[in-house]
Design an enzyme around this catalytic site. Structure first.
Site, PDB file in Angstrom:
ATOM      1  CG  HIS A 184      -1.270   5.399  -0.308  1.00 42.69           C
ATOM      2  ND1 HIS A 184      -1.918   5.794   0.837  1.00 42.69           N
ATOM      3  CD2 HIS A 184      -2.167   4.623  -0.976  1.00 42.69           C
ATOM      4  CE1 HIS A 184      -3.145   5.286   0.863  1.00 42.69           C
ATOM      5  NE2 HIS A 184      -3.311   4.562  -0.221  1.00 42.69           N
ATOM      6  NE  ARG A 190      -3.978   2.018   2.220  1.00 41.31           N
ATOM      7  CZ  ARG A 190      -4.280   2.826   3.231  1.00 41.31           C
ATOM      8  NH1 ARG A 190      -3.665   2.685   4.400  1.00 41.31           N
ATOM      9  NH2 ARG A 190      -5.199   3.764   3.085  1.00 41.31           N
ATOM     10  CG  HIS A 219      -8.099  -3.724  -1.222  1.00 40.42           C
ATOM     11  ND1 HIS A 219      -9.137  -2.824  -1.351  1.00 40.42           N
ATOM     12  CD2 HIS A 219      -6.986  -2.975  -1.029  1.00 40.42           C
ATOM     13  CE1 HIS A 219      -8.666  -1.584  -1.251  1.00 40.42           C
ATOM     14  NE2 HIS A 219      -7.354  -1.648  -1.062  1.00 40.42           N
ATOM     15  CG  ASN A 229      -1.217   8.643   3.182  1.00 38.87           C
ATOM     16  OD1 ASN A 229      -1.740   7.651   2.685  1.00 38.87           O
ATOM     17  ND2 ASN A 229      -0.474   9.492   2.493  1.00 38.87           N
TER      18      ASN A 229
HETATM   19  C1  HEM Z   1      -9.105   1.188  -5.968  1.00 38.69           C
HETATM   20  C2  HEM Z   1      -8.999   2.136  -5.075  1.00 38.69           C
HETATM   21  C3  HEM Z   1      -8.543   1.895  -3.673  1.00 38.69           C
HETATM   22  C4  HEM Z   1      -9.150   2.336  -2.544  1.00 38.69           C
HETATM   23  C5  HEM Z   1     -10.425   3.167  -2.477  1.00 38.69           C
HETATM   24  C6  HEM Z   1      -8.393   1.852  -1.429  1.00 38.69           C
HETATM   25  C7  HEM Z   1      -8.694   2.104  -0.102  1.00 38.69           C
HETATM   26  C8  HEM Z   1      -8.106   1.482   0.971  1.00 38.69           C
HETATM   27  C9  HEM Z   1      -8.485   1.653   2.345  1.00 38.69           C
HETATM   28  C10 HEM Z   1      -9.577   2.596   2.840  1.00 38.69           C
HETATM   29  C11 HEM Z   1      -7.728   0.830   3.098  1.00 38.69           C
HETATM   30  C12 HEM Z   1      -7.781   0.647   4.621  1.00 38.69           C
HETATM   31  C13 HEM Z   1      -6.897   1.657   5.297  1.00 38.69           C
HETATM   32  C14 HEM Z   1      -7.150   1.727   6.801  1.00 38.69           C
HETATM   33  O1  HEM Z   1      -8.258   1.429   7.229  1.00 38.69           O
HETATM   34  O2  HEM Z   1      -6.221   2.115   7.537  1.00 38.69           O
HETATM   35  C15 HEM Z   1      -6.845   0.138   2.205  1.00 38.69           C
HETATM   36  C16 HEM Z   1      -5.918  -0.800   2.584  1.00 38.69           C
HETATM   37  C17 HEM Z   1      -5.050  -1.426   1.726  1.00 38.69           C
HETATM   38  N1  HEM Z   1      -4.890  -1.151   0.388  1.00 38.69           N
HETATM   39 FE1  HEM Z   1      -6.109  -0.033  -0.763  1.00 38.69          FE
HETATM   40  N2  HEM Z   1      -7.337   1.131  -1.902  1.00 38.69           N
HETATM   41  C18 HEM Z   1      -7.383   1.131  -3.256  1.00 38.69           C
HETATM   42  C19 HEM Z   1      -6.452   0.557  -4.103  1.00 38.69           C
HETATM   43  C20 HEM Z   1      -5.360  -0.155  -3.695  1.00 38.69           C
HETATM   44  C21 HEM Z   1      -4.289  -0.602  -4.557  1.00 38.69           C
HETATM   45  C22 HEM Z   1      -4.193  -0.267  -6.045  1.00 38.69           C
HETATM   46  C23 HEM Z   1      -3.422  -1.299  -3.784  1.00 38.69           C
HETATM   47  C24 HEM Z   1      -2.147  -1.984  -4.177  1.00 38.69           C
HETATM   48  C25 HEM Z   1      -1.909  -2.497  -5.354  1.00 38.69           C
HETATM   49  C26 HEM Z   1      -3.946  -1.304  -2.445  1.00 38.69           C
HETATM   50  C27 HEM Z   1      -3.401  -1.978  -1.378  1.00 38.69           C
HETATM   51  C28 HEM Z   1      -3.913  -1.968  -0.096  1.00 38.69           C
HETATM   52  C29 HEM Z   1      -3.442  -2.839   0.946  1.00 38.69           C
HETATM   53  C30 HEM Z   1      -2.406  -3.922   0.788  1.00 38.69           C
HETATM   54  C31 HEM Z   1      -4.141  -2.484   2.105  1.00 38.69           C
HETATM   55  C32 HEM Z   1      -3.952  -3.083   3.512  1.00 38.69           C
HETATM   56  C33 HEM Z   1      -2.819  -2.345   4.190  1.00 38.69           C
HETATM   57  C34 HEM Z   1      -2.458  -2.837   5.572  1.00 38.69           C
HETATM   58  O3  HEM Z   1      -2.998  -3.832   6.059  1.00 38.69           O
HETATM   59  O4  HEM Z   1      -1.589  -2.165   6.205  1.00 38.69           O
HETATM   60  N3  HEM Z   1      -5.110  -0.579  -2.423  1.00 38.69           N
HETATM   61  N4  HEM Z   1      -7.077   0.570   0.920  1.00 38.69           N
END
Ligand code: HEM
Ligand SMILES: *[C@@H]1O[C@H](CO)[C@@H](O)[C@H](O)[C@H]1NC(C)=O
Ligand SMILES: *[C@@H]1O[C@H](CO)[C@@H](O)[C@H](O)[C@H]1NC(C)=O
Ligand SMILES: *[C@@H]1O[C@H](CO)[C@@H](O)[C@H](O)[C@H]1NC(C)=O
Ligand SMILES: CC(=O)N[C@H]1CO[C@H](CO)[C@@H](O)[C@@H]1O
Length: 323
Positions: A68, A64, A196, A96
């Protein structure tokens, strides 16, 4: 004779055109550090391996972090910069803040191991690109060759982070536009969203979806409500797995869950809600090899975003501060 010559010239000419035309001519794949830091990939991998075995979620968090980084002025390590009294970093941007993005200590550890082997040579932006790839692979996902040669930004932009990073309540049209802004098409967006399949989200980011949306499996909603109370401000930081089955395994469960209306975020379920991505989501849900292939290709494309190369930017000594 003469016609052979013409054919030969044409062939050479078209090769030159091809090279000039590729958008990724700037990065030498993947041997940029072959003589200056030959062991860099091994060092990154070993440090990531330690970090992921200590805490599997770290593979997700680093993935992530890379996303970002790339969506805000390209993959230039800007997300790693701390705030200073005179310049604001990106860590306080809404998507973030409050340590929602994490893994900075792991990047610091990799950087110091890399510096010990080859001082002042490898950018933080390249380290992050490699670490994200390794995190995915260590959790069972695909691997790919990371193009190298990025340099580190001397600036960060919190305003742009707020504008460019997608929020978890975004509808499909907004998601599409935010990826199009980065020259990533909707298929690449759907493939990248498969990130995700690993990691966790906070209650505050999926509360409205589980309480207010109707395109959700009621049993799944009930399970999630148990650790995410309705009133804002209660349990905001409680975590739930993005993939209810295997949050520490990179597989195609994310898409299976979407088909079963078990997307955790509103934005997740938007990819399978009667719209243009339904058929692709269905395909990925039954064809993990296709998902892995598309994901790896899209990660390389995302890694190509607006790099600093040549003498632009710098090779940071410490990933958190400019030199
Ligand atoms: C399509 C649009 C996307 C949205 C709206 C989105 C939104 C989010 C949100 C809201 C979270 C949770 C953050 C939290 O609650 O602290 C999250 C977690 C995460 N996102 Fe996305 N995301 C998107 C695309 C992506 C992409 C493109 C990737 C990587 C290729 C990605 C990888 C991750 C990962 C791995 C997590 C978990 C992180 C952790 O456990 O520390 N996301 N995302
Ligand atoms: C940050 O990005 C915004 C939005 O694109 C832009 O208006 C602003 O000039 C940028 N700030 C800096 C310091 O580059
Ligand atoms: C979607 O995009 C529109 C137009 O840019 C914006 O006004 C709206 O706030 C966005 N919605 C979300 C949830 O991001
Ligand atoms: C659900 O929708 C209602 C009415 O729009 C709103 O007041 C509430 O904040 C939303 N979220 C939750 C978690 O109930
Ligand atoms: C839940 C939440 O948003 N908590 C904090 C996040 O960070 C801001 C800025 O530091 C705080 O004001 C919030 O209380």
């Amino acid at each position: 004779m003469a016609s052979n010559l013409v054919v030969g010239f044409l062939a050479i000419f078209s090769i030159i055109l091809l090279l000039a035309g590729t958008s990724d001519a700037w990065l030498r794949k993947p041997h940029f550090y072959a003589s200056s830091c030959p062991n860099v990939e091994q060092i990154v991998f070993n440090t990531m391996k330690q970090a992921v075995s200590k805490e599997p979620r770290m593979g997700a968090s680093i993935l992530r972090l890379f996303f970002h980084d790339c969506f805000v002025n390209g993959c230039d390590g800007s997300v790693l910069l701390d705030d200073t009294p005179t310049s604001q970093g990106e860590k306080m941007a809404f998507p973030n803040r409050n340590n929602s993005i994490r893994g900075f200590e792991v990047i610091d550890a990799i950087k110091s191991n890399v510096e010990a082997a080859c001082s002042g040579t490898v950018s933080c932006a390249d380290i992050l690109a490699l670490a994200a790839r390794d995190g995915v692979q260590l959790l069972g996902g695909p691997t790919w060759n990371v193009k190298l040669g990025r340099r580190d930004a001397r600036t960060a932009n919190m305003t742009l982070a707020n504008l460019n990073l997608p929020p978890g309540n975004a509808p499909l049209a907004n998601l599409t536009e935010l990826f199009a802004r980065q020259n990533l098409n909707i298929r690449e967006m759907t493939a990248l969203s498969g990130g995700h399949t690993i990691g966790f989200a906070r209650c505050t980011n999926f509360r409205d979806h589980i309480y207010n949306d109707s395109n959700i499996d009621p049993n799944f909603a009930a399970t999630r409500k148990a650790s995410c109370p309705r009133p804002t401000g209660t349990g905001d930081f409680n975590l739930a797995p993005m993939d209810i089955q295997t949050p520490n395994t990179f597989d195609n469960d994310y898409y299976k869950n979407l088909v079963a209306k078990r997307g955790l975020l509103h934005s997740d379920q938007e990819l399978y809600n009667g719209g243009s991505q339904d058929s692709l989501v269905k395909m990925y849900s039954t064809n993990q090899a296709l998902f892995f292939q598309d994901f790896a290709a899209a990660m390389i494309r995302m890694g190509d975003l607006k790099p600093l190369t040549g003498t632009n930017g710098e090779i940071r000594n410490n990933c958190r501060v400019i030199n």
